[in-house]
Design a protein around this motif. Structure first.
Motif, PDB file in Angstrom:
ATOM      1  N   LEU A   1      -2.810  -3.548 -14.041  1.00  0.00           N
ATOM      2  CA  LEU A   1      -2.182  -4.854 -14.215  1.00  0.00           C
ATOM      3  C   LEU A   1      -2.951  -5.670 -15.240  1.00  0.00           C
ATOM      4  N   THR A   2      -2.251  -6.606 -15.856  1.00  0.00           N
ATOM      5  CA  THR A   2      -2.915  -7.586 -16.710  1.00  0.00           C
ATOM      6  C   THR A   2      -3.037  -8.866 -15.900  1.00  0.00           C
ATOM      7  N   TRP A   3      -4.105  -9.567 -16.096  1.00  0.00           N
ATOM      8  CA  TRP A   3      -4.395 -10.731 -15.263  1.00  0.00           C
ATOM      9  C   TRP A   3      -4.261 -12.001 -16.050  1.00  0.00           C
ATOM     10  N   PRO A   4      -3.814 -13.092 -15.451  1.00  0.00           N
ATOM     11  CA  PRO A   4      -3.542 -13.354 -14.039  1.00  0.00           C
ATOM     12  C   PRO A   4      -2.206 -12.779 -13.573  1.00  0.00           C
ATOM     13  N   GLN A   5      -2.055 -12.651 -12.231  1.00  0.00           N
ATOM     14  CA  GLN A   5      -0.833 -12.146 -11.609  1.00  0.00           C
ATOM     15  C   GLN A   5      -0.523 -12.962 -10.355  1.00  0.00           C
ATOM     16  N   THR A   6       0.749 -13.083 -10.047  1.00  0.00           N
ATOM     17  CA  THR A   6       1.150 -13.682  -8.773  1.00  0.00           C
ATOM     18  C   THR A   6       1.322 -12.565  -7.750  1.00  0.00           C
ATOM     19  N   LYS A   7       1.239 -12.935  -6.496  1.00  0.00           N
ATOM     20  CA  LYS A   7       1.410 -11.948  -5.428  1.00  0.00           C
ATOM     21  C   LYS A   7       2.788 -11.308  -5.520  1.00  0.00           C
ATOM     22  N   SER A   8       3.818 -12.101  -5.809  1.00  0.00           N
ATOM     23  CA  SER A   8       5.179 -11.551  -5.881  1.00  0.00           C
ATOM     24  C   SER A   8       5.327 -10.550  -7.021  1.00  0.00           C
ATOM     25  N   ASP A   9       4.677 -10.797  -8.147  1.00  0.00           N
ATOM     26  CA  ASP A   9       4.730  -9.838  -9.261  1.00  0.00           C
ATOM     27  C   ASP A   9       4.022  -8.527  -8.909  1.00  0.00           C
ATOM     28  N   ILE A  10       2.896  -8.632  -8.220  1.00  0.00           N
ATOM     29  CA  ILE A  10       2.164  -7.434  -7.808  1.00  0.00           C
ATOM     30  C   ILE A  10       3.007  -6.629  -6.824  1.00  0.00           C
ATOM     31  N   LEU A  11       3.643  -7.321  -5.886  1.00  0.00           N
ATOM     32  CA  LEU A  11       4.496  -6.635  -4.913  1.00  0.00           C
ATOM     33  C   LEU A  11       5.682  -5.959  -5.584  1.00  0.00           C
ATOM     34  N   GLU A  12       6.243  -6.612  -6.594  1.00  0.00           N
ATOM     35  CA  GLU A  12       7.379  -6.031  -7.314  1.00  0.00           C
ATOM     36  C   GLU A  12       6.971  -4.754  -8.042  1.00  0.00           C
ATOM     37  N   LYS A  13       5.783  -4.763  -8.623  1.00  0.00           N
ATOM     38  CA  LYS A  13       5.328  -3.625  -9.420  1.00  0.00           C
ATOM     39  C   LYS A  13       4.725  -2.507  -8.566  1.00  0.00           C
ATOM     40  N   PHE A  14       3.941  -2.855  -7.551  1.00  0.00           N
ATOM     41  CA  PHE A  14       3.170  -1.856  -6.800  1.00  0.00           C
ATOM     42  C   PHE A  14       3.266  -2.011  -5.288  1.00  0.00           C
ATOM     43  N   GLY A  15       4.209  -2.765  -4.779  1.00  0.00           N
ATOM     44  CA  GLY A  15       4.308  -3.024  -3.347  1.00  0.00           C
ATOM     45  C   GLY A  15       4.465  -1.775  -2.497  1.00  0.00           C
ATOM     46  N   ASP A  16       5.118  -0.757  -3.022  1.00  0.00           N
ATOM     47  CA  ASP A  16       5.334   0.469  -2.251  1.00  0.00           C
ATOM     48  C   ASP A  16       4.206   1.494  -2.407  1.00  0.00           C
ATOM     49  N   THR A  17       3.169   1.155  -3.160  1.00  0.00           N
ATOM     50  CA  THR A  17       2.035   2.051  -3.380  1.00  0.00           C
ATOM     51  C   THR A  17       1.143   2.083  -2.142  1.00  0.00           C
ATOM     52  N   ASP A  18       0.776   3.273  -1.712  1.00  0.00           N
ATOM     53  CA  ASP A  18      -0.171   3.409  -0.604  1.00  0.00           C
ATOM     54  C   ASP A  18      -1.585   3.277  -1.136  1.00  0.00           C
ATOM     55  N   ILE A  19      -2.369   2.430  -0.475  1.00  0.00           N
ATOM     56  CA  ILE A  19      -3.743   2.140  -0.863  1.00  0.00           C
ATOM     57  C   ILE A  19      -4.675   2.826   0.124  1.00  0.00           C
ATOM     58  N   ARG A  20      -5.789   3.338  -0.363  1.00  0.00           N
ATOM     59  CA  ARG A  20      -6.809   3.945   0.496  1.00  0.00           C
ATOM     60  C   ARG A  20      -7.474   2.852   1.319  1.00  0.00           C
ATOM     61  N   THR A  21      -7.561   3.080   2.608  1.00  0.00           N
ATOM     62  CA  THR A  21      -8.287   2.179   3.494  1.00  0.00           C
ATOM     63  C   THR A  21      -9.147   3.023   4.429  1.00  0.00           C
ATOM     64  N   PRO A  22     -10.122   2.414   5.089  1.00  0.00           N
ATOM     65  CA  PRO A  22     -10.946   3.173   6.036  1.00  0.00           C
ATOM     66  C   PRO A  22     -10.127   3.775   7.188  1.00  0.00           C
ATOM     67  N   ASP A  23      -8.980   3.186   7.497  1.00  0.00           N
ATOM     68  CA  ASP A  23      -8.132   3.683   8.583  1.00  0.00           C
ATOM     69  C   ASP A  23      -7.015   4.589   8.098  1.00  0.00           C
ATOM     70  N   GLY A  24      -7.047   4.985   6.832  1.00  0.00           N
ATOM     71  CA  GLY A  24      -5.998   5.815   6.267  1.00  0.00           C
ATOM     72  C   GLY A  24      -5.146   5.004   5.301  1.00  0.00           C
ATOM     73  N   PRO A  25      -4.205   5.648   4.622  1.00  0.00           N
ATOM     74  CA  PRO A  25      -3.397   4.950   3.624  1.00  0.00           C
ATOM     75  C   PRO A  25      -2.511   3.884   4.254  1.00  0.00           C
ATOM     76  N   GLU A  26      -2.359   2.778   3.518  1.00  0.00           N
ATOM     77  CA  GLU A  26      -1.518   1.669   3.965  1.00  0.00           C
ATOM     78  C   GLU A  26      -0.835   1.093   2.728  1.00  0.00           C
ATOM     79  N   SER A  27       0.416   0.682   2.875  1.00  0.00           N
ATOM     80  CA  SER A  27       1.142   0.169   1.710  1.00  0.00           C
ATOM     81  C   SER A  27       0.546  -1.159   1.267  1.00  0.00           C
ATOM     82  N   LEU A  28       0.545  -1.372  -0.027  1.00  0.00           N
ATOM     83  CA  LEU A  28       0.012  -2.612  -0.587  1.00  0.00           C
ATOM     84  C   LEU A  28       0.798  -3.812  -0.073  1.00  0.00           C
ATOM     85  N   ALA A  29       2.105  -3.661   0.133  1.00  0.00           N
ATOM     86  CA  ALA A  29       2.928  -4.751   0.657  1.00  0.00           C
ATOM     87  C   ALA A  29       2.436  -5.190   2.035  1.00  0.00           C
TER      88      ALA A  29
END
Length: 97
Positions: free
Chosen positions: A36-64
């Motif tokens: 991403l290029t910065w700055p960004q709004t939360k809604s723009d990030i969700l539109e672009k990558f909301g369905d992306t699974d992110i690595r977390t200590p408890d396993g993958p979780e969607s960015l949304a």
């Protein structure tokens, strides 16, 4: 120099093993932030990558799902976004298979 010349470079280059081959599900938050290029709004990030699974200590979780817990709606820098996500998911090591 011809293509047939053997310079021995192949033997001089050591092979490096990267990790032990165990898969880690999800994308690192740093990779998403770097795309991403910065700055960004939360809604723009969700539109672009909301369905992306992110690595977390408890396993993958969607960015949304993660961003639902973040009160900020505007991220001025990449570091601000990454810190907000890590405040939600934690900073522990990510589990592998």
């Amino acid at each position: 120099m011809s293509d047939d010349d053997d310079t021995g470079d192949e033997e001089a280059t050591p092979t490096v093993q990267l990790g032990d081959g165990r898969a880690v599900e999800g994308a690192p938050i740093a990779r998403v932030a770097a795309r991403l290029t910065w700055p960004q709004t939360k809604s723009d990030i969700l539109e672009k990558f909301g369905d992306t699974d992110i690595r977390t200590p408890d396993g993958p979780e969607s960015l949304a799902t993660i961003l639902e817990s973040v009160e900020d709606t505007y991220f001025d820098r990449r570091q601000t976004f990454v810190a907000a996500v890590r405040d939600v998911v934690g900073r522990e090591p990510v589990a592998t298979e």
